[in-house]
Design a protein around this motif. Sequence first.
Motif, mmCIF file in Angstrom:
data_model
loop_
_atom_site.group_PDB
_atom_site.id
_atom_site.type_symbol
_atom_site.label_atom_id
_atom_site.label_comp_id
_atom_site.label_asym_id
_atom_site.label_seq_id
_atom_site.Cartn_x
_atom_site.Cartn_y
_atom_site.Cartn_z
ATOM 1 N N TYR A 157 0.831 -1.201 0.000
ATOM 2 C CA TYR A 157 0.000 0.000 0.000
ATOM 3 C C TYR A 157 0.868 1.255 0.000
ATOM 4 C CZ TYR A 157 -3.681 -3.287 1.244
ATOM 5 O OH TYR A 157 -4.544 -4.342 1.260
ATOM 6 N N ASP A 158 0.266 2.362 -0.317
ATOM 7 C CA ASP A 158 0.932 3.651 -0.364
ATOM 8 C C ASP A 158 1.459 4.044 1.019
ATOM 9 O OD1 ASP A 158 0.345 6.845 -0.050
ATOM 10 O OD2 ASP A 158 1.156 6.324 -2.025
ATOM 11 N N ILE A 159 2.648 4.619 1.059
ATOM 12 C CA ILE A 159 3.268 5.028 2.316
ATOM 13 C C ILE A 159 2.392 6.013 3.093
ATOM 14 C CG2 ILE A 159 4.605 6.849 1.188
ATOM 15 C CD1 ILE A 159 6.828 6.368 3.243
ATOM 16 N N PHE A 160 1.606 6.821 2.388
ATOM 17 C CA PHE A 160 0.764 7.792 3.074
ATOM 18 C C PHE A 160 -0.503 7.142 3.626
ATOM 19 C CE2 PHE A 160 3.402 10.477 0.299
ATOM 20 C CZ PHE A 160 4.029 11.204 1.292
ATOM 21 N N GLN A 161 -0.805 5.926 3.189
ATOM 22 C CA GLN A 161 -1.899 5.136 3.779
ATOM 23 C C GLN A 161 -1.422 4.416 5.021
ATOM 24 O OE1 GLN A 161 -3.204 2.769 0.290
ATOM 25 N NE2 GLN A 161 -5.176 2.767 1.334
ATOM 26 N N THR A 162 -0.305 3.716 4.893
ATOM 27 C CA THR A 162 0.201 2.894 5.999
ATOM 28 C C THR A 162 1.003 3.706 7.002
ATOM 29 O OG1 THR A 162 2.227 2.325 4.813
ATOM 30 C CG2 THR A 162 0.320 0.854 4.521
ATOM 31 N N ARG A 163 1.477 4.881 6.582
ATOM 32 C CA ARG A 163 2.298 5.759 7.410
ATOM 33 C C ARG A 163 3.640 5.135 7.786
ATOM 34 N NH1 ARG A 163 -1.039 10.360 9.565
ATOM 35 N NH2 ARG A 163 -2.743 10.299 8.092
ATOM 36 N N GLN A 164 4.072 4.144 6.995
ATOM 37 C CA GLN A 164 5.372 3.522 7.223
ATOM 38 C C GLN A 164 5.869 2.870 5.945
ATOM 39 O OE1 GLN A 164 5.071 0.449 10.170
ATOM 40 N NE2 GLN A 164 3.372 -0.564 9.152
ATOM 41 N N GLN A 165 7.175 2.679 5.892
ATOM 42 C CA GLN A 165 7.788 1.987 4.760
ATOM 43 C C GLN A 165 9.134 1.431 5.205
ATOM 44 O OE1 GLN A 165 9.126 4.393 1.381
ATOM 45 N NE2 GLN A 165 8.339 2.810 0.022
ATOM 46 N N ARG A 166 9.382 0.179 4.843
ATOM 47 C CA ARG A 166 10.679 -0.435 5.121
ATOM 48 C C ARG A 166 11.350 -0.718 3.788
ATOM 49 N NH1 ARG A 166 11.842 -5.126 9.383
ATOM 50 N NH2 ARG A 166 11.863 -3.237 10.636
ATOM 51 N N LEU A 167 12.622 -0.375 3.716
ATOM 52 C CA LEU A 167 13.436 -0.695 2.547
ATOM 53 C C LEU A 167 14.566 -1.607 3.003
ATOM 54 C CD1 LEU A 167 13.613 2.897 1.036
ATOM 55 C CD2 LEU A 167 12.193 0.998 0.241
ATOM 56 N N VAL A 168 14.829 -2.636 2.217
ATOM 57 C CA VAL A 168 15.916 -3.564 2.505
ATOM 58 C C VAL A 168 17.202 -2.985 1.938
ATOM 59 C CG1 VAL A 168 16.818 -5.890 2.049
ATOM 60 C CG2 VAL A 168 14.388 -5.565 2.573
ATOM 61 N N ILE A 169 18.261 -3.055 2.737
ATOM 62 C CA ILE A 169 19.587 -2.604 2.319
ATOM 63 C C ILE A 169 20.325 -3.817 1.772
ATOM 64 C CG2 ILE A 169 21.765 -1.561 3.049
ATOM 65 C CD1 ILE A 169 20.143 -0.344 5.441
#
Length: 173
Positions: free
Chosen positions: A54-66
């Motif tokens: 889902y959109d980051i502004f919907q979930t209010r979070q985002q994880r990115l793998v390094i």
Amino acid sequence: MTLRGALISLRAVEPQDIDEMYLWENDPETWKDDIAREPLSRHALERFVEEQRYDIFQTRQQRLVIERQSDHKAVGCIDLFEVEPLHCRAGIGILIYPAEDRRKGYASEALSLVTEYTREALRIHQLWCEIDIRNTASLGLFRKAGFRETGIRHDWVWSPEGYSDTCFMQKIL
């Protein structure tokens, strides 16, 4: 989405990352450098990965793998959380795992890439973080990246060693 640097790339979380994330989130050694200190279930991680579509502004979070560029091995993650669209700000946290992959420039490059991404693509105005003052490596990382210390919360975090302060830091983009 993939963001690339000289040492690492940042990519969206995939279902195949759950086993690695389960290891990261449930290693008590990582808890000492974090404000949170509780294990996560595999089910919770599966739900989390599912929500990442889902959109980051919907979930209010985002994880990115390094991912390390040389061998495409996941060496950690960088999180945006408590994303506030109205005020254009987000919390940020980072983990490099295992410990022997720390101090190789991965966290610094990930922080730089995500800062540019949040400013340019997400139109975020400021990033903030809260770091236990005993975590000198993270304090140094964020200072070097241009974050300013804007407050101290005294006796904010408890551990078996006792209470410690946390440092609140911000970077205006």
